[in-house]
Design an enzyme around this catalytic site. Sequence first.
Site, PDB file in Angstrom:
ATOM      1  N   LYS A 136      -6.944   1.196  -3.358  1.00 32.52           N
ATOM      2  CA  LYS A 136      -6.563   0.530  -2.103  1.00 32.52           C
ATOM      3  C   LYS A 136      -6.589   1.510  -0.938  1.00 32.52           C
ATOM      4  CE  LYS A 136      -5.131  -2.241   0.993  1.00 32.52           C
ATOM      5  NZ  LYS A 136      -3.787  -2.796   1.121  1.00 32.52           N
ATOM      6  N   THR A 169       0.869  -1.176   0.000  1.00 30.11           N
ATOM      7  CA  THR A 169       0.000   0.000   0.000  1.00 30.11           C
ATOM      8  C   THR A 169       0.904   1.223   0.000  1.00 30.11           C
ATOM      9  OG1 THR A 169      -1.693  -1.182   1.252  1.00 30.11           O
ATOM     10  CG2 THR A 169      -1.857   1.217   1.190  1.00 30.11           C
ATOM     11  N   LYS A 174      -0.542   5.181   8.797  1.00 29.29           N
ATOM     12  CA  LYS A 174       0.204   5.469   7.560  1.00 29.29           C
ATOM     13  C   LYS A 174      -0.739   5.544   6.369  1.00 29.29           C
ATOM     14  CE  LYS A 174       1.707   2.271   5.116  1.00 29.29           C
ATOM     15  NZ  LYS A 174       1.313   1.497   3.888  1.00 29.29           N
TER      16      LYS A 174
END
Length: 285
Positions: A164, A88, A232
Amino acid sequence: MEIGFIGLGAMGRAMAKNLAAAGHVVKAWNRSGGGVDGVTMVGTPREAFTGDAVLTMLSDDAAIRQVVLDSDVLAQARQGLIHIVSSTISVAFAHELVKLHEQHGIGYVSAPVLGRPDVAAKGELHVLAAGAPPSVQKVRPLLDVIGGKIWDLGTEAPMANAAKIACNMMITMAIEAMAEAVVLTEANGLSRDRFFELILGTLFGSRSYQVYSANIANENYEPGFKATLGLKDLRLAAEAAAQVGASLPMLEAVHRRMKETVEAGFGDRDWSAMADFTIRASHSR
């Protein structure tokens, strides 16, 4: 096929093991060492870039930059190789990677995945694939091994990364929604077990609600996906929103809440610990 694999965390280990079990020759490199049944460990990242394809499952932009770009691995990679990035990563970094791979004549496919380690072990991940059609087609047999379903999201690789990031953003919104619902219902005498039975049987029966309602009901926040990684990903979502000039108030709220959760010492717990933080915070007022 001969495959390189970089990044053997909980997800990467399961993916590499499944590829080897499917009959592919897998050579892996991992920053912290270790090994996987059926997989040959190599001494440098460069050795993973010598086959037909290489799949990286590193934690973030910085890890890929350090391992792949700073070491100039692309300049030494075998021509015709396809690099699959299942991490990711930010949309901006995905654009950068596309350009760098083009400059070195290396194929590039974004293929981030949806699913936790148990899903990866079963080879049932949802794979969000995007990139030049010839490259995607070449590595499709590999994606079919790790994924239960492959989602073709277009010819531009960063499309998959945007998807995503958006998916992970929505999962955190679901976690916070369940936490706030528990605050309301428990205050009025309804147990969270009974409430979750209601929502799973009516309005919200998806896997995210199933998995994270169970965590909240059992107050079990053993990490499947750490809160630090969730933070994150929310930062990546905030950066992507800023890049297109969008104001996303729900994103801002869950980003702030996840940050508070990590700062409170829950960083190494599952990201659904954000719900525990919200519920506890409501009781302290």
